[in-house]
Design a protein around this motif. Structure first.
Motif, PDB file in Angstrom:
ATOM      1  N   GLY A  49     -26.019 -30.906  21.967  1.00 43.16           N
ATOM      2  CA  GLY A  49     -27.129 -31.690  21.420  1.00 43.16           C
ATOM      3  C   GLY A  49     -28.414 -31.471  22.200  1.00 43.16           C
ATOM      4  N   VAL A  50     -28.314 -31.502  23.509  1.00 42.73           N
ATOM      5  CA  VAL A  50     -29.486 -31.264  24.359  1.00 42.73           C
ATOM      6  C   VAL A  50     -29.976 -29.829  24.183  1.00 42.73           C
ATOM      7  CG1 VAL A  50     -30.287 -31.134  26.751  1.00 42.73           C
ATOM      8  CG2 VAL A  50     -28.871 -33.060  26.022  1.00 42.73           C
ATOM      9  N   ALA A  51     -29.041 -28.891  24.128  1.00 39.16           N
ATOM     10  CA  ALA A  51     -29.419 -27.476  23.959  1.00 39.16           C
ATOM     11  C   ALA A  51     -30.088 -27.251  22.605  1.00 39.16           C
ATOM     12  CB  ALA A  51     -28.184 -26.583  24.088  1.00 39.16           C
ATOM     13  N   PHE A  52     -29.595 -27.909  21.557  1.00 32.38           N
ATOM     14  CA  PHE A  52     -30.213 -27.757  20.243  1.00 32.38           C
ATOM     15  C   PHE A  52     -31.624 -28.349  20.251  1.00 32.38           C
ATOM     16  CE2 PHE A  52     -31.130 -29.293  15.914  1.00 32.38           C
ATOM     17  CZ  PHE A  52     -31.126 -28.069  15.257  1.00 32.38           C
ATOM     18  N   TYR A  53     -31.777 -29.503  20.870  1.00 35.18           N
ATOM     19  CA  TYR A  53     -33.094 -30.145  20.945  1.00 35.18           C
ATOM     20  C   TYR A  53     -34.103 -29.239  21.648  1.00 35.18           C
ATOM     21  CZ  TYR A  53     -36.729 -33.524  22.085  1.00 35.18           C
ATOM     22  OH  TYR A  53     -37.924 -34.168  22.207  1.00 35.18           O
ATOM     23  N   HIS A  54     -33.660 -28.555  22.703  1.00 34.98           N
ATOM     24  CA  HIS A  54     -34.548 -27.674  23.469  1.00 34.98           C
ATOM     25  C   HIS A  54     -34.479 -26.215  23.009  1.00 34.98           C
ATOM     26  CE1 HIS A  54     -35.785 -30.708  26.340  1.00 34.98           C
ATOM     27  NE2 HIS A  54     -34.530 -31.071  26.490  1.00 34.98           N
ATOM     28  N   ASN A  55     -33.692 -25.954  21.964  1.00 33.96           N
ATOM     29  CA  ASN A  55     -33.494 -24.599  21.448  1.00 33.96           C
ATOM     30  C   ASN A  55     -33.105 -23.635  22.571  1.00 33.96           C
ATOM     31  OD1 ASN A  55     -33.272 -22.703  19.435  1.00 33.96           O
ATOM     32  ND2 ASN A  55     -35.427 -22.104  19.546  1.00 33.96           N
ATOM     33  N   ASN A  56     -32.113 -24.055  23.344  1.00 33.71           N
ATOM     34  CA  ASN A  56     -31.672 -23.308  24.511  1.00 33.71           C
ATOM     35  C   ASN A  56     -30.360 -22.582  24.210  1.00 33.71           C
ATOM     36  OD1 ASN A  56     -30.913 -22.337  26.982  1.00 33.71           O
ATOM     37  ND2 ASN A  56     -30.941 -24.308  28.027  1.00 33.71           N
ATOM     38  N   SER A  57     -30.439 -21.314  23.897  1.00 36.65           N
ATOM     39  CA  SER A  57     -29.250 -20.519  23.586  1.00 36.65           C
ATOM     40  C   SER A  57     -28.443 -20.158  24.823  1.00 36.65           C
ATOM     41  CB  SER A  57     -29.656 -19.235  22.869  1.00 36.65           C
ATOM     42  OG  SER A  57     -30.277 -19.539  21.652  1.00 36.65           O
ATOM     43  N   ARG A  58     -29.036 -20.323  25.988  1.00 44.06           N
ATOM     44  CA  ARG A  58     -28.319 -19.975  27.222  1.00 44.06           C
ATOM     45  C   ARG A  58     -27.197 -20.957  27.546  1.00 44.06           C
ATOM     46  NH1 ARG A  58     -33.183 -19.457  31.221  1.00 44.06           N
ATOM     47  NH2 ARG A  58     -33.433 -21.468  30.252  1.00 44.06           N
ATOM     48  N   ILE A  59     -27.097 -22.041  26.791  1.00 46.50           N
ATOM     49  CA  ILE A  59     -26.037 -23.023  27.021  1.00 46.50           C
ATOM     50  C   ILE A  59     -24.660 -22.419  26.772  1.00 46.50           C
ATOM     51  CG2 ILE A  59     -25.970 -23.974  24.683  1.00 46.50           C
ATOM     52  CD1 ILE A  59     -25.753 -26.042  27.892  1.00 46.50           C
ATOM     53  N   ALA A  60     -24.606 -21.324  26.017  1.00 45.72           N
ATOM     54  CA  ALA A  60     -23.323 -20.709  25.657  1.00 45.72           C
ATOM     55  C   ALA A  60     -22.472 -20.392  26.879  1.00 45.72           C
ATOM     56  CB  ALA A  60     -23.557 -19.453  24.825  1.00 45.72           C
ATOM     57  N   SER A  61     -23.090 -19.947  27.950  1.00 48.46           N
ATOM     58  CA  SER A  61     -22.310 -19.600  29.137  1.00 48.46           C
ATOM     59  C   SER A  61     -21.684 -20.826  29.795  1.00 48.46           C
ATOM     60  CB  SER A  61     -23.177 -18.847  30.145  1.00 48.46           C
ATOM     61  OG  SER A  61     -24.271 -19.637  30.534  1.00 48.46           O
ATOM     62  N   TYR A  62     -22.221 -22.001  29.555  1.00 49.83           N
ATOM     63  CA  TYR A  62     -21.657 -23.238  30.092  1.00 49.83           C
ATOM     64  C   TYR A  62     -20.629 -23.842  29.145  1.00 49.83           C
ATOM     65  CZ  TYR A  62     -25.588 -22.841  33.243  1.00 49.83           C
ATOM     66  OH  TYR A  62     -26.482 -22.368  34.159  1.00 49.83           O
ATOM     67  N   VAL A  63     -20.837 -23.648  27.853  1.00 51.53           N
ATOM     68  CA  VAL A  63     -19.966 -24.233  26.842  1.00 51.53           C
ATOM     69  C   VAL A  63     -18.696 -23.401  26.643  1.00 51.53           C
ATOM     70  CG1 VAL A  63     -19.810 -24.733  24.364  1.00 51.53           C
ATOM     71  CG2 VAL A  63     -21.808 -25.473  25.655  1.00 51.53           C
ATOM     72  N   LEU A  64     -18.813 -22.091  26.719  1.00 53.62           N
ATOM     73  CA  LEU A  64     -17.667 -21.218  26.444  1.00 53.62           C
ATOM     74  C   LEU A  64     -16.420 -21.528  27.277  1.00 53.62           C
ATOM     75  CD1 LEU A  64     -19.076 -17.690  25.617  1.00 53.62           C
ATOM     76  CD2 LEU A  64     -17.402 -18.998  24.309  1.00 53.62           C
ATOM     77  N   PRO A  65     -16.533 -21.751  28.577  1.00 49.87           N
ATOM     78  CA  PRO A  65     -15.304 -22.072  29.325  1.00 49.87           C
ATOM     79  C   PRO A  65     -14.620 -23.348  28.824  1.00 49.87           C
ATOM     80  CG  PRO A  65     -17.065 -21.480  30.834  1.00 49.87           C
ATOM     81  CD  PRO A  65     -17.687 -21.599  29.474  1.00 49.87           C
TER      82      PRO A  65
END
Length: 134
Positions: A49-65
Motif C-alpha cells: 500500500g505504501v509502495a503503491f502510494y509512492h509508486n515505488n517499484s523497488r519494494i519488490a526486493s523486500y516483498v519477494l522473500p
C-alpha cells in the motif's frame, strides 16, 4: 499507474480481510501454519500500500522473500491437508490441527489454498516489477 503493484496490493488486502472474516466473523480458530501465513501476509498489505502510494517499484526486493516463503508455507499446508500420509509430519502440536479443513469448496479450495493463490499472485507481480527495474 503501476498495475502489478496495484494488483499485488489489492490481493494482499483481500487476503487479510478474508483471514479476518474467517477468524472474527465465522469464528474459525487459526492453526499454527495459518498464523505463519498471516505473519507473512499482513505486512505485505502495508508494504504494498505504501509502495503503491509512492509508486515505488523497488519494494519488490523486500516483498519477494515474504511472498515466496508464503508460497512454501501455504503449499506445505495444502499438502498436509490433502495427503493423508503427511499427517505424521504435522507441525501443529496444540490447538487446532493443521490438517483440519474448515472449508472445502469444490473438493479442493481450502483456506490454505486461498492463501497460496494470493501469495502466488503477489510473487508474480513482484517478479514483473523486478523485470521492469532491470
Amino acid at each position: 499507474m503501476n498495475k502489478p503493484l496495484l494488483l499485488g496490493w489489492v490481493t494482499a488486502i483481500i487476503a487479510v480481510l478474508g483471514s479476518l472474516f474467517f477468524s472474527e466473523v465465522l469464528h474459525y480458530v487459526p492453526c499454527t501454519l495459518c498464523w505463519y501465513q498471516r505473519i507473512l501476509m499482513y505486512p505485505l498489505a502495508v508494504f504494498l500500500g505504501v509502495a503503491f502510494y509512492h509508486n515505488n517499484s523497488r519494494i519488490a526486493s523486500y516483498v519477494l522473500p515474504l511472498s515466496a516463503l508464503g508460497v512454501i508455507v501455504s503449499g506445505y499446508h495444502i499438502a498436509l491437508q490433502k495427503i493423508p500420509a503427511l499427517k505424521q509430519f504435522e507441525v501443529c502440536s496444540a490447538g487446532v490441527p493443521c490438517s483440519q479443513d474448515y472449508i472445502n469448496w469444490l473438493g479442493f479450495i481450502t483456506i490454505p489454498m486461498l492463501a497460496f493463490v494470493a501469495f502466488v499472485i503477489i510473487t508474480a507481480c513482484m517478479l514483473v516489477l523486478n523485470r521492469r527495474e532491470e
